[in-house]
Design an enzyme around this catalytic site. Structure first.
Site, PDB file in Angstrom:
ATOM      1  N   HIS A  19       0.837  -1.205   0.000  1.00 50.43           N
ATOM      2  CA  HIS A  19       0.000   0.000   0.000  1.00 50.43           C
ATOM      3  C   HIS A  19       0.872   1.256   0.000  1.00 50.43           C
ATOM      4  CE1 HIS A  19      -3.215  -2.736   0.866  1.00 50.43           C
ATOM      5  NE2 HIS A  19      -2.768  -3.013   2.069  1.00 50.43           N
TER       6      HIS A  19
ATOM      7  N   ARG B 201      -1.299  -4.675  -6.205  1.00 47.91           N
ATOM      8  CA  ARG B 201      -1.125  -6.129  -6.238  1.00 47.91           C
ATOM      9  C   ARG B 201       0.141  -6.440  -7.028  1.00 47.91           C
ATOM     10  NH1 ARG B 201      -5.641  -7.262  -8.716  1.00 47.91           N
ATOM     11  NH2 ARG B 201      -6.897  -7.220  -6.828  1.00 47.91           N
TER      12      ARG B 201
END
Length: 326
Positions: free
Chosen positions: A104, A199
Site C-alpha cells: 500500500h 497487487r
C-alpha cells in the site's frame, strides 16, 4: 437526544479467496454471495459508508452523523483533521485461500496518484489453521533491482518473510511493507480509510471467467520498503482485566482488553471516538443513559462525547480490541 454506542450493518464482500467462516463464526449474512472474504464492520469509504443499525439513529449513515454531531461524535481534533470522512476502516477477513502479495502507498503517494489517504494497517489473528502463515516484509535488505529480477522470474516469494501465526498474534503493516494473508487465517483488520492496493503477485490465479487479476508492478516499485522486517509480530503479553497496547502510530492506537469482571474506562482526556471490536465472548456496554449488548464479531463506535463507559462481560469473560486516535 443523547448519543449512544452505535452498531452498524456489516458490508460483506465476495472475494475469489474468501470462504464461509465469517458466517459460521460470527453469523455474517452472505446475502447470496458464494464466498465472503471480507465484512466491513465500520467504514467511511466512499460507496461503502456504514449505516447505523441500533437505536433512534438507525438507518442514518456514518457520514450523516458526522455532519450533524461533528466533534461530539468523532472528537474535535479528529473532525478538524478529517471533516466528514471517518478516518478508519474496520474489517473481518476470512482467507480461505492465499491473498495476493501486495503493498500500500503512503499518504503522500496516495494523495498524488489517487486523491486518497495512504494505508497503514494492523492485523489481529482470530483463528488460524495449524500450519497457517502470512507474508510480512523482506527477510533481508533488498533493493528495486533485485526485487524486479525475482519478480520477472516468478521467484519474488524467495525474498519475502513467511511468518507462522496462531490465534491472538498481532502484526503491524506500515505503508510500504509487502504483505499477504495466507490461507486458513481469519483476522480483524484496522486500517486507514483507503481502498488503494498495489497487487504485485497473484500466483497466476484466474477468476471465474478465466482472467488473471490486474497487477500493479510499476506503481509498486517506488512505494515498497525494501529493508528487512526484523520483528514481524507485535510482542505483547495479555494481562487479564488490564489494557494492553498492541500498536500506536499517528493513524490509530489499538489496545487489547481481556476481562472477566466489569471494567470502567474514562475517555475524557482523549478527544476521540473509540471503537470496540468484540473478538471473544459478548458484553454489555453501559453508559450513564444507555445499555448496549454486543456479540462476538460486532464492532461498536463510542461517540467522543461519552467519557465514562463500563464494560460488563457476559458468560464468563470477553475480549475487545479498543481503537482510537491519540
Amino acid at each position: 437526544m443523547n448519543l449512544y454506542p452505535l452498531k452498524f450493518t456489516p458490508i460483506v464482500k465476495d472475494k475469489i479467496w474468501g470462504g464461509h467462516k465469517l458466517e459460521k463464526m460470527f453469523g455474517k449474512n452472505p446475502n447470496g454471495l458464494p464466498n465472503i472474504g471480507e465484512s466491513w464492520e465500520l467504514s467511511g469509504c466512499a460507496g461503502d459508508v456504514s449505516v447505523i443499525s441500533n437505536g433512534y439513529l438507525a438507518g442514518n449513515t456514518l457520514e450523516e452523523l458526522i455532519e450533524v454531531y461533528m466533534g461530539d461524535l468523532v472528537g474535535d481534533k479528529v473532525y478538524e483533521r478529517f471533516g466528514l470522512t471517518f478516518p478508519l476502516l474496520f474489517k473481518l477477513i476470512d482467507a480461505n485461500d492465499d491473498l495476493s502479495i501486495q503493498v500500500h502507498p503512503n499518504d503522500e503517494v496516495a494523495a498524488q496518484r489517487h486523491n486518497s489517504f495512504g494505508k497503514t494497517e494492523m492485523w489481529y489473528i482470530l483463528d488460524a489453521n495449524k500450519d497457517a502463515s502470512l507474508i510480512a516484509g523482506f527477510t533481508k535488505d533488498s533493493n528495486a533491482e533485485e526485487y524486479t529480477q525475482k519478480l520477472a522470474a516468478g521467484q519474488v516469494e524467495t525474498l519475502l518473510q513467511k511468518v507462522p501465526v496462531a490465534k491472538d498474534d498481532a502484526i503491524f503493516i506500515h505503508a510500504g511493507l509487502v504483505h499477504a494473508i495466507g490461507r486458513g487465517i481469519v483476522l480483524a483488520e484496522i486500517q486507514q480509510t483507503s481502498d488503494i492496493t498495489y497487487r504485485i503477485y497473484d500466483y497466476n490465479r484466474k477468476d471465474a471467467s478465466g482472467k488473471t487479476r490486474q497487477l500493479h508492478t510499476a506503481e509498486a516499485l517506488d512505494v515498497i520498503d525494501y529493508s528487512a522486517n526484523k520483528k514481524p509480530k507485535i510482542a505483547y503479553v495479555s494481562n487479564m482485566n488490564h489494557v494492553v497496547n498492541l500498536a500506536k502510530c499517528q493513524y490509530f492506537t489499538t489496545n487489547v482488553l481481556e476481562f472477566d469482571q466489569t471494567i470502567e474506562r474514562d475517555y475524557a482526556p482523549l478527544d476521540s471516538f473509540v471503537a470496540y471490536m468484540c473478538v471473544e465472548g459478548c458484553i454489555i456496554i453501559e453508559t450513564d443513559s444507555d445499555k448496549t449488548e454486543v456479540a462476538m464479531g460486532e464492532t461498536v463506535l463510542i461517540p467522543a462525547v461519552l467519557n465514562d463507559v463500563r464494560l460488563i462481560p457476559e458468560n464468563g469473560k470477553a475480549k475487545l480490541l479498543e481503537v482510537y486516535i491519540d
